[in-house]
Write a protein that holds these residues in place. Structure first.
Motif, mmCIF file in Angstrom:
data_model
loop_
_atom_site.group_PDB
_atom_site.id
_atom_site.type_symbol
_atom_site.label_atom_id
_atom_site.label_comp_id
_atom_site.label_asym_id
_atom_site.label_seq_id
_atom_site.Cartn_x
_atom_site.Cartn_y
_atom_site.Cartn_z
ATOM 1 N N GLY A 44 33.608 39.714 34.978
ATOM 2 C CA GLY A 44 35.035 39.408 35.070
ATOM 3 C C GLY A 44 35.647 39.580 36.440
ATOM 4 N N LEU A 45 35.335 40.689 37.115
ATOM 5 C CA LEU A 45 35.951 40.919 38.424
ATOM 6 C C LEU A 45 35.400 39.977 39.486
ATOM 7 C CD1 LEU A 45 36.348 44.781 38.390
ATOM 8 C CD2 LEU A 45 38.077 43.024 37.974
ATOM 9 N N LYS A 46 34.166 39.506 39.295
ATOM 10 C CA LYS A 46 33.642 38.475 40.204
ATOM 11 C C LYS A 46 34.408 37.166 40.011
ATOM 12 C CE LYS A 46 29.197 40.387 40.963
ATOM 13 N NZ LYS A 46 28.112 40.953 40.331
ATOM 14 N N LEU A 47 34.735 36.871 38.781
ATOM 15 C CA LEU A 47 35.556 35.700 38.477
ATOM 16 C C LEU A 47 36.937 35.849 39.103
ATOM 17 C CD1 LEU A 47 36.028 33.055 36.820
ATOM 18 C CD2 LEU A 47 36.802 34.545 34.970
ATOM 19 N N VAL A 48 37.528 37.026 38.947
ATOM 20 C CA VAL A 48 38.841 37.290 39.543
ATOM 21 C C VAL A 48 38.786 37.065 41.052
ATOM 22 C CG1 VAL A 48 40.530 39.110 40.051
ATOM 23 C CG2 VAL A 48 39.639 38.850 37.728
ATOM 24 N N ALA A 49 37.785 37.655 41.711
ATOM 25 C CA ALA A 49 37.652 37.518 43.169
ATOM 26 C C ALA A 49 37.516 36.059 43.585
ATOM 27 C CB ALA A 49 36.462 38.331 43.667
ATOM 28 N N ALA A 50 36.737 35.295 42.835
ATOM 29 C CA ALA A 50 36.542 33.882 43.176
ATOM 30 C C ALA A 50 37.826 33.076 43.000
ATOM 31 C CB ALA A 50 35.430 33.294 42.317
ATOM 32 N N LEU A 51 38.585 33.368 41.963
ATOM 33 C CA LEU A 51 39.787 32.589 41.670
ATOM 34 C C LEU A 51 40.948 32.882 42.606
ATOM 35 C CD1 LEU A 51 39.643 32.674 37.787
ATOM 36 C CD2 LEU A 51 39.362 30.663 39.257
ATOM 37 N N CYS A 52 40.941 34.040 43.240
ATOM 38 C CA CYS A 52 42.048 34.347 44.164
ATOM 39 C C CYS A 52 41.537 34.509 45.594
ATOM 40 C CB CYS A 52 42.818 35.578 43.699
ATOM 41 S SG CYS A 52 41.872 37.094 43.728
ATOM 42 N N ASP A 53 40.410 33.890 45.896
ATOM 43 C CA ASP A 53 39.820 33.926 47.242
ATOM 44 C C ASP A 53 39.666 35.341 47.777
ATOM 45 O OD1 ASP A 53 39.541 31.164 47.349
ATOM 46 O OD2 ASP A 53 41.493 30.860 48.288
ATOM 47 N N GLY A 54 39.288 36.277 46.912
ATOM 48 C CA GLY A 54 39.036 37.648 47.330
ATOM 49 C C GLY A 54 40.269 38.492 47.568
ATOM 50 N N ARG A 55 41.443 37.959 47.314
ATOM 51 C CA ARG A 55 42.688 38.718 47.545
ATOM 52 C C ARG A 55 43.100 39.420 46.261
ATOM 53 N NH1 ARG A 55 46.675 34.597 49.844
ATOM 54 N NH2 ARG A 55 45.772 33.454 48.135
ATOM 55 N N TRP A 56 42.407 40.488 45.954
ATOM 56 C CA TRP A 56 42.716 41.280 44.769
ATOM 57 C C TRP A 56 42.342 42.728 45.072
ATOM 58 C CZ3 TRP A 56 39.584 44.225 41.558
ATOM 59 C CH2 TRP A 56 38.217 44.189 41.871
ATOM 60 N N GLY A 57 42.798 43.617 44.223
ATOM 61 C CA GLY A 57 42.462 45.018 44.398
ATOM 62 C C GLY A 57 43.127 45.846 43.308
ATOM 63 N N PHE A 58 43.123 47.147 43.514
ATOM 64 C CA PHE A 58 43.786 48.019 42.551
ATOM 65 C C PHE A 58 44.390 49.205 43.278
ATOM 66 C CE2 PHE A 58 39.508 49.657 42.807
ATOM 67 C CZ PHE A 58 39.661 51.038 42.770
ATOM 68 N N ASP A 59 45.427 49.762 42.703
ATOM 69 C CA ASP A 59 46.114 50.927 43.224
ATOM 70 C C ASP A 59 46.119 51.981 42.128
ATOM 71 O OD1 ASP A 59 46.877 49.588 45.655
ATOM 72 O OD2 ASP A 59 48.431 48.563 44.515
ATOM 73 N N VAL A 60 45.616 53.175 42.441
ATOM 74 C CA VAL A 60 45.669 54.283 41.499
ATOM 75 C C VAL A 60 47.043 54.918 41.618
ATOM 76 C CG1 VAL A 60 44.657 56.493 40.836
ATOM 77 C CG2 VAL A 60 43.186 54.643 41.643
ATOM 78 N N LEU A 61 47.716 55.044 40.482
ATOM 79 C CA LEU A 61 49.066 55.586 40.425
ATOM 80 C C LEU A 61 49.031 56.983 39.817
ATOM 81 C CD1 LEU A 61 50.629 52.348 38.906
ATOM 82 C CD2 LEU A 61 50.468 52.951 41.333
ATOM 83 N N THR A 62 50.139 57.657 39.826
ATOM 84 C CA THR A 62 50.215 58.988 39.229
ATOM 85 C C THR A 62 49.846 58.959 37.756
ATOM 86 O OG1 THR A 62 51.970 59.546 40.765
ATOM 87 C CG2 THR A 62 51.714 60.985 38.877
ATOM 88 N N HIS A 63 50.334 57.978 37.045
ATOM 89 C CA HIS A 63 50.110 57.900 35.592
ATOM 90 C C HIS A 63 49.466 56.576 35.197
ATOM 91 C CE1 HIS A 63 52.303 61.587 35.011
ATOM 92 N NE2 HIS A 63 53.291 61.100 35.735
ATOM 93 N N GLY A 64 48.507 56.131 35.956
ATOM 94 C CA GLY A 64 47.829 54.894 35.607
ATOM 95 C C GLY A 64 47.289 54.192 36.832
#
Length: 156
Positions: A125-145
């Motif tokens: 899934g995340l490889k699909l995500v990366a391909a569909l948005c030209d590698g412009r994706w990521g995640f941010d760890v928050l205090t509660h999520g």
């Protein structure tokens, strides 16, 4: 569905006044957001939210990719996160780009180096995500999520 409006700092154009003065207008970031139950069926509502936002902004060229990505991110939240709900936010960043975010209540960082063999039913899934948005994706760890995000432009 909630529509949020926030003031940004980017100048989109100049405004010319009748008195001859010129002033800069700040960009307005508009977001569509919805809190959904953390169930598989919420992917449909998330796709509808993304589609509505992109249509409202005239960015239909990014719709297919955004719908696939939001489905994958909501599915990941269902499979791997905890908590009863997810929040989906679609924000127009500028004239041609949109940031799609899925936030869940699980603060654990994501594993981004998963690989799947040919017989595996998940893990791509995340490889699909990366391909569909030209590698412009990521995640941010928050205090509660955490928030998992992807950026799209209409040209993609």
């Amino acid at each position: 569905m909630i529509v949020l409006v926030t003031l940004g700092q980017e100048v989109l154009r100049e405004s010319h006044h009748a008195a001859g003065r010129t002033s800069a207008l700040t960009a307005v970031a508009v977001s569509y957001a919805e809190t959904l139950p953390r169930v598989p069926e919420s992917a449909r509502s998330a796709r509808r939210l993304a589609s509505s936002a992109l249509s409202a902004w005239g960015l239909e060229g990014a719709r297919d990719a955004a719908q696939l990505v939001v489905s994958e991110l909501v599915a990941n939240a269902f499979m791997h996160a905890s908590g009863p709900r997810v929040r989906v936010t679609v924000t127009r960043q500028d004239r041609a780009s949109v940031r799609l975010v899925v936030t869940d209540d699980d603060p654990r960082a994501m594993s981004t180096d998963r690989s799947a063999d040919d017989q595996a039913e998940s893990g791509r899934g995340l490889k699909l995500v990366a391909a569909l948005c030209d590698g412009r994706w990521g995640f941010d760890v928050l205090t509660h999520g955490k928030s998992v995000w992807a950026v799209f432009t209409e040209a993609q």
